[in-house]
Write a protein that holds these residues in place. Structure first.
Motif, PDB file in Angstrom:
ATOM      1  N   GLY A   1      48.812  60.819  -1.591  1.00 10.75           N
ATOM      2  CA  GLY A   1      49.224  59.504  -0.467  1.00 10.75           C
ATOM      3  C   GLY A   1      48.394  59.693   0.682  1.00 10.75           C
ATOM      4  N   ALA A   2      47.008  60.300   0.681  1.00  9.80           N
ATOM      5  CA  ALA A   2      46.557  60.561   1.949  1.00  9.80           C
ATOM      6  C   ALA A   2      45.270  59.342   2.148  1.00  9.80           C
ATOM      7  CB  ALA A   2      45.895  61.927   1.850  1.00  9.80           C
ATOM      8  N   GLY A   3      44.693  59.452   3.447  1.00  7.98           N
ATOM      9  CA  GLY A   3      43.823  58.701   4.049  1.00  7.98           C
ATOM     10  C   GLY A   3      42.370  59.268   3.836  1.00  7.98           C
ATOM     11  N   LEU A   4      41.528  58.563   3.842  1.00 10.14           N
ATOM     12  CA  LEU A   4      40.043  58.989   3.667  1.00 10.14           C
ATOM     13  C   LEU A   4      39.636  60.185   4.787  1.00 10.14           C
ATOM     14  CD1 LEU A   4      38.045  55.819   3.571  1.00 10.14           C
ATOM     15  CD2 LEU A   4      37.949  57.285   1.841  1.00 10.14           C
ATOM     16  N   THR A   5      40.177  60.137   5.918  1.00 13.42           N
ATOM     17  CA  THR A   5      40.077  61.277   6.794  1.00 13.42           C
ATOM     18  C   THR A   5      40.579  62.371   6.508  1.00 13.42           C
ATOM     19  OG1 THR A   5      41.608  60.505   8.319  1.00 13.42           O
ATOM     20  CG2 THR A   5      39.367  59.748   8.722  1.00 13.42           C
ATOM     21  N   SER A   6      41.792  62.579   5.842  1.00 13.84           N
ATOM     22  CA  SER A   6      42.546  63.602   5.372  1.00 13.84           C
ATOM     23  C   SER A   6      41.996  64.248   4.256  1.00 13.84           C
ATOM     24  CB  SER A   6      44.036  63.171   5.091  1.00 13.84           C
ATOM     25  OG  SER A   6      44.692  62.636   6.369  1.00 13.84           O
ATOM     26  N   THR A   7      41.618  63.424   3.311  1.00 20.22           N
ATOM     27  CA  THR A   7      41.025  63.924   1.997  1.00 20.22           C
ATOM     28  C   THR A   7      39.479  64.540   2.268  1.00 20.22           C
ATOM     29  OG1 THR A   7      40.380  61.828   1.326  1.00 20.22           O
ATOM     30  CG2 THR A   7      42.278  62.769   0.419  1.00 20.22           C
ATOM     31  N   ALA A   8      38.820  64.193   3.510  1.00 19.16           N
ATOM     32  CA  ALA A   8      37.606  64.597   3.746  1.00 19.16           C
ATOM     33  C   ALA A   8      37.646  66.107   4.167  1.00 19.16           C
ATOM     34  CB  ALA A   8      37.057  63.909   4.983  1.00 19.16           C
ATOM     35  N   TRP A   9      38.989  66.930   4.307  1.00 17.99           N
ATOM     36  CA  TRP A   9      39.061  68.052   4.823  1.00 17.99           C
ATOM     37  C   TRP A   9      38.720  68.854   3.420  1.00 17.99           C
ATOM     38  CZ3 TRP A   9      38.500  70.403   8.926  1.00 17.99           C
ATOM     39  CH2 TRP A   9      38.574  69.566  10.326  1.00 17.99           C
ATOM     40  N   VAL A  10      39.046  68.293   2.293  1.00 16.46           N
ATOM     41  CA  VAL A  10      38.708  68.981   0.921  1.00 16.46           C
ATOM     42  C   VAL A  10      37.199  69.449   0.709  1.00 16.46           C
ATOM     43  CG1 VAL A  10      38.594  68.760  -1.603  1.00 16.46           C
ATOM     44  CG2 VAL A  10      40.648  67.593  -0.323  1.00 16.46           C
ATOM     45  N   LEU A  11      36.290  68.513   1.363  1.00 18.37           N
ATOM     46  CA  LEU A  11      34.926  68.783   1.282  1.00 18.37           C
ATOM     47  C   LEU A  11      34.660  69.802   2.555  1.00 18.37           C
ATOM     48  CD1 LEU A  11      33.211  65.602   0.481  1.00 18.37           C
ATOM     49  CD2 LEU A  11      34.063  67.586  -1.119  1.00 18.37           C
ATOM     50  N   SER A  12      35.414  69.623   3.881  1.00 18.43           N
ATOM     51  CA  SER A  12      34.963  70.357   5.069  1.00 18.43           C
ATOM     52  C   SER A  12      35.308  71.319   5.086  1.00 18.43           C
ATOM     53  CB  SER A  12      35.525  69.242   6.101  1.00 18.43           C
ATOM     54  OG  SER A  12      35.115  68.034   6.489  1.00 18.43           O
ATOM     55  N   ALA A  13      36.435  72.062   4.716  1.00 22.91           N
ATOM     56  CA  ALA A  13      37.116  73.340   4.377  1.00 22.91           C
ATOM     57  C   ALA A  13      36.301  74.080   3.724  1.00 22.91           C
ATOM     58  CB  ALA A  13      38.586  73.345   3.983  1.00 22.91           C
ATOM     59  N   TYR A  14      35.591  73.617   2.655  1.00 23.62           N
ATOM     60  CA  TYR A  14      34.770  74.235   1.917  1.00 23.62           C
ATOM     61  C   TYR A  14      33.433  74.894   2.916  1.00 23.62           C
ATOM     62  CZ  TYR A  14      31.709  75.486  -2.167  1.00 23.62           C
ATOM     63  OH  TYR A  14      30.829  76.086  -3.057  1.00 23.62           O
ATOM     64  N   ALA A  15      32.962  73.840   3.381  1.00 22.47           N
ATOM     65  CA  ALA A  15      31.723  73.679   3.913  1.00 22.47           C
ATOM     66  C   ALA A  15      31.658  74.781   5.292  1.00 22.47           C
ATOM     67  CB  ALA A  15      31.182  72.575   4.590  1.00 22.47           C
ATOM     68  N   ILE A  16      32.843  74.578   5.926  1.00 16.82           N
ATOM     69  CA  ILE A  16      33.232  75.609   6.910  1.00 16.82           C
ATOM     70  C   ILE A  16      33.166  76.965   6.687  1.00 16.82           C
ATOM     71  CG2 ILE A  16      34.891  76.070   8.727  1.00 16.82           C
ATOM     72  CD1 ILE A  16      35.453  73.144   8.853  1.00 16.82           C
ATOM     73  N   SER A  17      34.041  77.186   5.554  1.00 14.13           N
ATOM     74  CA  SER A  17      34.067  78.624   5.464  1.00 14.13           C
ATOM     75  C   SER A  17      32.745  79.108   4.853  1.00 14.13           C
ATOM     76  CB  SER A  17      35.131  78.706   3.828  1.00 14.13           C
ATOM     77  OG  SER A  17      35.314  79.991   3.591  1.00 14.13           O
ATOM     78  N   LEU A  18      31.965  78.424   3.965  1.00 15.01           N
ATOM     79  CA  LEU A  18      30.727  78.894   3.493  1.00 15.01           C
ATOM     80  C   LEU A  18      29.932  79.139   4.673  1.00 15.01           C
ATOM     81  CD1 LEU A  18      28.665  79.501   1.429  1.00 15.01           C
ATOM     82  CD2 LEU A  18      28.384  76.913   1.074  1.00 15.01           C
ATOM     83  N   ALA A  19      29.609  78.326   5.750  1.00 15.95           N
ATOM     84  CA  ALA A  19      28.821  78.305   6.774  1.00 15.95           C
ATOM     85  C   ALA A  19      29.345  79.542   7.475  1.00 15.95           C
ATOM     86  CB  ALA A  19      28.958  77.077   7.418  1.00 15.95           C
ATOM     87  N   ALA A  20      30.615  79.705   7.696  1.00 17.96           N
ATOM     88  CA  ALA A  20      31.107  80.916   8.649  1.00 17.96           C
ATOM     89  C   ALA A  20      30.700  82.323   8.091  1.00 17.96           C
ATOM     90  CB  ALA A  20      32.487  80.770   9.097  1.00 17.96           C
ATOM     91  N   PHE A  21      30.884  82.104   6.739  1.00 20.24           N
ATOM     92  CA  PHE A  21      30.866  83.777   6.187  1.00 20.24           C
ATOM     93  C   PHE A  21      29.835  84.121   5.331  1.00 20.24           C
ATOM     94  CE2 PHE A  21      35.278  82.699   7.168  1.00 20.24           C
ATOM     95  CZ  PHE A  21      35.686  83.641   7.663  1.00 20.24           C
ATOM     96  N   VAL A  22      29.002  83.186   5.145  1.00 19.09           N
ATOM     97  CA  VAL A  22      27.724  83.519   4.197  1.00 19.09           C
ATOM     98  C   VAL A  22      26.933  84.830   4.768  1.00 19.09           C
ATOM     99  CG1 VAL A  22      25.994  81.813   5.228  1.00 19.09           C
ATOM    100  CG2 VAL A  22      26.007  82.467   2.657  1.00 19.09           C
ATOM    101  N   VAL A  23      26.708  84.638   5.944  1.00 20.53           N
ATOM    102  CA  VAL A  23      25.973  85.861   6.784  1.00 20.53           C
ATOM    103  C   VAL A  23      26.725  87.115   6.446  1.00 20.53           C
ATOM    104  CG1 VAL A  23      24.585  86.692   8.617  1.00 20.53           C
ATOM    105  CG2 VAL A  23      24.589  84.250   8.106  1.00 20.53           C
TER     106      VAL A  23
END
Length: 460
Positions: free
Chosen positions: A38-60
């Protein structure tokens, strides 16, 4: 030698296949996630964003750990984290749990992707490394081609959790195979431990910027939460710079920034994914939200995109022996710009796939995804050597994820939690911004230095 480098290549490909397939599946799963929680578009965007943030922060940091403890260990650790996150996503009872599991998967991918290409290139003939990079990308393209059909069908029948079940089914045997076949290419027990505090600061900064972009339109740009997020991101910038300058094993080695070709690779690694990733994800959302496609229908509709990317990536490897990477990149970005312009001008609210969506889907697969993305690594690889494989590729991966994250945050922020009647107009706004970003991507590609004739085509 020939047998060894191909053996290492295929031992790594199960994990690369898994991670790439997951990236294609997630946009198809978002509609079901929204409905289930029962979530909105902006809330479910975090399913993609959390992955990208974690990947970007820790890949180096993951790349430095790979150099310290061995690439095989880092690779297996990353694959284990990715599968663990998939198990958690399969079970997740709340949206925030799913978002947390996606962050775990992002951290796993941070280890898998740079370690895999590092394992491959360390045993690959130096004169043919662009071919190795494009072959690595092509296998990911095959995963992308199968994901919409296999994954889309599973999601259509069993719901969005099927995407995570599929990751577990592929991930467990991939882990066992890699553990049995891979041998370490490097071990540096004396190297310094990476700056995890700096990585955490980067994650926090990216999270604040993402929050502002995703929620700004919905909450209002003057909302105290948005202002606070922007302010915190601004404060974190100098702190991150201090960590980079003062830590003996920083998240970005300042020496890499002194390499001319590598600097240009960083620019295009931010600019090109900044419109390529939202371009793909927004096409999926358009098909499902505006044209009411089911996940399997959307999967079939998107099939030309990864299929064309597979063919184009293989051709890019062949072209790179005769053409400069700059020429290939400019051509690729120009094709993708034409595709985004098409999306802005042609499709309307009534479904007409062959006349309105097939062309931009095909052009995007050939251009940006198939030919453009592999050239980022090839250009950055000109100045790298065996000692900087994992670290250099990790920095490029960070730049790609930052570009993709900002583009996705902008796109979902423009859509907002909009009423159905306004969706088509909001998508027009998204296409307009992507046109501007794609033109900037072409401009950046035109500034890339040409490859020196005395250099190998992709030296790492």
């Amino acid at each position: 030698m020939r047998g060894r480098h191909w053996g290492v290549f295929w031992a790594c490909m199960g994990a690369v296949f898994l991670v790439t397939m997951d990236a294609t599946l997630q946009p198809l799963a978002l509609a079901g996630i929204r409905e289930d929680f029962g979530a909105g578009l902006t809330s479910t965007a975090w399913v993609l964003s959390a992955y990208a943030i974690s990947l970007a922060a820790f890949v180096v940091a993951a790349g430095r750990i790979a150099d310290r403890s061995g690439r095989k260990r880092a690779f297996l650790l990353g694959l284990a984290l990715f599968v663990t996150g998939a198990v958690g996503g399969w079970w997740a009872p709340e949206l925030w749990v799913l978002v947390l599991c996606r962050a775990v998967q992002g951290a796993g991918s941070a280890f898998v992707m740079p370690a895999s290409i590092g394992l491959i290139l360390a045993v690959w003939p130096e004169s043919d490394q662009t071919r190795a990079i494009t072959s690595w990308t092509a296998v990911g393209g095959v995963a992308g081609a199968l994901a919409p059909l296999v994954g889309g069908g599973l999601i259509d029948v069993w719901g969005w959790r099927a995407a995570y079940v599929l990751s577990v089914i592929i991930g467990v045997p991939s882990f066992l195979l890699a553990r049995a076949l891979l041998t370490d290419t490097e071990h540096k027990a004396a190297s310094r431990f990476p700056d995890l505090v700096g990585a955490a600061l980067v994650a926090a900064g990216l999270g604040m910027v993402t929050l502002s972009l995703v929620q700004g339109r919905t909450w209002g740009w003057g909302d105290r939460r948005i202002v606070a997020a922007f302010a915190l991101a601004v404060v974190l910038v100098p702190l991150i710079r201090l960590r980079i300058r003062g830590h003996p094993a920083p998240i970005v080695d300042p020496r890499l920034l002194g390499l001319r070709n590598f600097r240009w690779a960083l620019f295009i690694a931010v600019a090109i994914p900044g419109f390529l990733f939202p371009y793909f994800v927004m096409m999926v959302q358009f098909l499902e939200l505006v044209w009411d496609y089911r996940p399997l229908q959307a999967g079939f509709a998107l099939l030309p995109f990864p299929a064309a990317a597979v063919v184009a990536s293989a051709l890019a490897g062949q072209f790179s022996r005769r053409l400069d990477e700059r020429t290939i990149t400019v051509a690729a970005m120009s094709m993708t710009t034409a595709a985004v312009v098409w999306l802005r001008l042609v499709p309307d609210s009534d479904p007409a796939y062959w006349s309105e969506m097939f062309v931009p889907i095909l052009l995007g697969g050939i251009g940006g995804w198939g030919m453009g993305l592999p050239m980022i690594n090839a250009i950055g690889a000109r100045d790298l050597d065996n000692e900087t494989y994992s670290l250099g590729m990790g920095v490029l991966s960070t730049a790609r994820q930052v570009g993709a994250l900002m583009g996705l945050a902008m796109a979902f922020g423009l859509l907002g939690n909009v009423e159905e009647a306004e969706l088509f107009g909001r998508f027009h706004q998204v296409w307009t911004v992507l046109v501007v970003l794609s033109v900037l991507g072409v401009a950046v590609a035109l500034l890339i230095p040409r490859r020196a004739r005395t250099q190998p085509s992709a030296r790492m």
